[in-house]
Write an enzyme that holds these catalytic residues in place. Sequence first.
Site, short mmCIF file in Angstrom:
data_model
loop_
_atom_site.label_atom_id
_atom_site.label_comp_id
_atom_site.label_asym_id
_atom_site.label_seq_id
_atom_site.Cartn_x
_atom_site.Cartn_y
_atom_site.Cartn_z
N ARG A 42 -2.74 -54.48 -45.20
CA ARG A 42 -1.37 -54.90 -45.53
C ARG A 42 -1.09 -56.33 -45.05
O ARG A 42 -0.27 -57.02 -45.63
CB ARG A 42 -0.35 -53.91 -44.92
CG ARG A 42 1.10 -54.11 -45.44
CD ARG A 42 1.96 -52.93 -45.06
NE ARG A 42 3.33 -53.01 -45.56
CZ ARG A 42 4.39 -53.38 -44.82
NH1 ARG A 42 4.23 -53.70 -43.55
NH2 ARG A 42 5.59 -53.43 -45.36
N ILE A 68 8.34 -56.61 -49.43
CA ILE A 68 7.23 -55.65 -49.52
C ILE A 68 7.80 -54.35 -48.96
O ILE A 68 8.44 -54.34 -47.91
CB ILE A 68 5.98 -56.13 -48.73
CG1 ILE A 68 4.84 -55.12 -48.79
CG2 ILE A 68 6.31 -56.45 -47.27
CD1 ILE A 68 3.51 -55.66 -48.17
N SER A 69 7.59 -53.24 -49.67
CA SER A 69 8.23 -51.98 -49.27
C SER A 69 7.71 -51.50 -47.92
O SER A 69 6.58 -51.80 -47.52
CB SER A 69 7.97 -50.91 -50.33
OG SER A 69 8.38 -51.36 -51.60
N GLN A 70 8.54 -50.68 -47.28
CA GLN A 70 8.16 -50.04 -46.03
C GLN A 70 6.96 -49.11 -46.27
O GLN A 70 6.96 -48.36 -47.26
CB GLN A 70 9.37 -49.23 -45.55
CG GLN A 70 9.18 -48.48 -44.27
CD GLN A 70 10.31 -47.50 -44.03
OE1 GLN A 70 11.28 -47.44 -44.79
NE2 GLN A 70 10.17 -46.70 -43.00
N PRO A 71 5.94 -49.14 -45.40
CA PRO A 71 4.76 -48.28 -45.61
C PRO A 71 5.10 -46.80 -45.84
O PRO A 71 4.50 -46.16 -46.71
CB PRO A 71 3.95 -48.48 -44.33
CG PRO A 71 4.28 -49.88 -43.91
CD PRO A 71 5.74 -50.07 -44.27
#
Length: 219
Positions: A42, A68-71
Amino acid sequence: MTPLNQGIGMTSQRTRERLIQRLRDEGVRDTRVLDSMRNTPRHMFVDEALASRAYEDTALPIGNGQTISQPYIVARMTEALIAEGPLENILEVGTGSGYQTAVLAPLVRRVYTVERIKVLLDQARRRFQALKIRNIVTKHTDGGMGLPEYAPFDGIIVTAAPEGIPLALVEQLRPGGRMVLPIGLRDQQALVRVHRTDDGYEHEMLERVSFVPLLGGVI
Ligand code: SAH
């Protein structure tokens, strides 16, 4: 430890493993998803200045007002999409950093991903090349109307929120296919899974989320 070593340490295997353990603790069960996230660096999908925070379970800015989206959300959406068996072709609307695309790529035969902001898409393309991921097809286009020339899709994942379920996208699912997407305005969004049936669709709510809006046009 010198500051330099610390910097490297933050993106180390151990740091990544901590994130995977956290996802497990939060209820992510699908080992295909956890393995893919363990293998996807990431820190390569964010600006160098943010790389040390790449394995925190949080969304991060990627420029142009996007994130960027949260994992955890990437894990949940991927899990929801692939839960019911193998998928051949997937459409992703909203490439952004390309992280979600890279997590999906090893789990399906081909990912078509579309992004309306060219500078973001160009960066994402370079990341896919650097990582030698070869089953991703990228398009600089407004994904609100889908990608009719490659339809029907087994699955569609939308990583920006429309106000309601876009019927143009539902129509590009094959019967039996499914779509995972956030729906609603910023503070009251829900993650929804849509199942395409022979004569229409059904949908279920998964959980509350907060995504950037799905916008029209390309820049
Ligand atoms: N999955 C991405 C999320 C990026 S944020 C990641 O993890 O990095 C959502 C992205 O959707 C933004 O880059 C935004 O530009 C894009 N987007 C919004 N509306 C769109 C549209 N109509 N067509 C294509 N991309 C769109």
